[in-house]
Write an enzyme that holds these catalytic residues in place. Structure first.
Site, PDB file in Angstrom:
ATOM      1  N   LYS A 144       0.839  -1.187   0.000  1.00  0.00           N
ATOM      2  CA  LYS A 144       0.000   0.000   0.000  1.00  0.00           C
ATOM      3  C   LYS A 144       0.885   1.251   0.000  1.00  0.00           C
ATOM      4  O   LYS A 144       1.801   1.368   0.806  1.00  0.00           O
ATOM      5  CB  LYS A 144      -0.869   0.014   1.275  1.00  0.00           C
ATOM      6  N   LYS A 250     -13.203  -7.285  -7.468  1.00  0.00           N
ATOM      7  CA  LYS A 250     -13.481  -7.835  -6.137  1.00  0.00           C
ATOM      8  C   LYS A 250     -14.858  -8.516  -6.232  1.00  0.00           C
ATOM      9  O   LYS A 250     -15.894  -7.849  -6.079  1.00  0.00           O
ATOM     10  CB  LYS A 250     -13.461  -6.748  -5.077  1.00  0.00           C
TER      11      LYS A 250
END
Ligand SMILES: O=C(O)CCC(=O)C1=CC=C[C@@H](O)[C@@H]1C(=O)O
Ligand SMILES: [Mg+2]
Length: 323
Positions: A144, A250
């Site tokens: 991240k 997703k």
């Protein structure tokens, strides 16, 4: 066809809080649904919303389940899947995958050909986390960015690239947290390591589509849309507006599996499947889609054995009994 319907709320603590540009995520809550047909066959589904990605909230999913009768018909389930598509995508996924499991034997699921990506913690903690994931067999890592100062993160990137084994790959996920200049800095830096960086995920916020399209045509490092394509409607819109680089899907929040299958088979898009940090119930349904629809042999972001500490063995019955 009639089904006995019941559902329960579940919450799991992350082994390590998920820190992104969206904030700090410590507890993952979702809804487990149970369908039992008239022969006594039972199947499970999971509703795992991520409201800041654009799905419904957990409360909306729970309210929806509460207003359903204890005995539901396949007509009601098809109504959920096809009539309310964009308001409750996580519910759509949960109900349709539960229904599919009743109709198919999911034991035949084979996703052992998939490669998995391991999630590294944000910041410099990544430098001492990748080794044990590598030892577990991960060769692709997601890190991240857009969480700490950009110069500090760019330095960590250089150290990560220097320390990672030759064959390891990195994907950077900004969760929409960069501005245009920062995104260009990251892309320029990543262009220096063409064989190392898989892609940069969602560098800019969702409302900067045209800027990301321009960046994707200018830099060699690939850009993957994630938050921008969270639901099927967004996926279709970005495709129609010309996106042809990578789409992160997703399954847990995109919506109906059958509608997703149709879209991916129709448009042959470059997809990376990604977890919504679901339990083994949602994961199994999501990996079924990843096994069918993954392209370019891209690693899937479902490294479950390091998101949660609770054992996932002999789910879901044991889970259900303890809820
Ligand atoms: O995609 C993966 O490798 C793991 C899943 C993952 O990174 C995410 C799941 C859910 C929300 C986010 O924090 C994050 C993402 O942005 O992709
Ligand atoms: Mg992402």
């Amino acid at each position: 066809m009639k089904y006995q319907f019941s559902f329960r709320n579940i919450s799991q603590k992350f082994t390590r809080p998920v820190i992104t540009n969206h904030g700090i995520w410590e507890i993952r809550e979702s809804v487990i649904i149970r369908l039992e047909d008239m022969t006594g066959k039972v199947s499970w589904g999971e509703i795992a919303p991520i409201s800041w990605f654009g799905s419904e909230t957990l409360e909306e999913a729970l309210d929806f389940c509460h207003q359903l009768p204890k005995e539901i018909t396949s007509e009601i389930i098809f109504e959920i899947i096809f009539k309310i598509p964009d308001k409750l995508p996580a519910c759509q996924f949960g109900f349709e995958s539960a229904l599919e499991n009743l109709q198919e034997n999911h034991e035949s699921l084979n996703y052992h050909h998939l490669n998995f990506s391991g999630l590294l913690p944000a910041g410099k903690a990544a430098l001492n986390k990748w080794q044990n994931l590598w030892n577990q067999g991960y060769k692709t890592f997601k890190w991240k960015i857009g969480v700490h100062d950009i110069n500090a993160e760019l330095e960590i990137l250089t150290l990560l690239i220097y320390n990672l084994p030759e064959s390891a790959k990195l994907r950077l996920d900004a969760n929409g947290g960069l501005d245009d200049n920062a995104a260009k800095l990251w892309l320029k830096q990543c262009d220096n390591f063409p064989n190392k960086i898989d892609f940069i995920e969602q560098p800019l916020p969702v409302d900067k589509f045209s800027e990301m399209l321009e960046l994707s045509n200018y830099y060699n490092t690939k850009i993957a849309l994630d938050e921008s394509v969270a639901t099927l409607q967004q996926l279709e819109n970005c495709y129609k507006q010309g996106w042809r680089s990578i789409f992160v899907i997703k399954p847990g929040i995109v919506g109906s599996p059958s509608r997703l299958r149709k879209f991916c088979q129709q448009y042959q898009i470059d997809v990376v499947f990604s977890s919504v940090f679901e339990t083994a119930i949602g994961r199994q349904a999501a990996l079924k889609l990843a096994a069918e629809l993954s392209s370019n042999n891209r690693a899937v972001g479902f490294g479950i054995n390091h998101y949660f500490t609770q054992p996932q063995a002999n789910w879901p019955q044991s889970l259900w009994n303890n809820l």
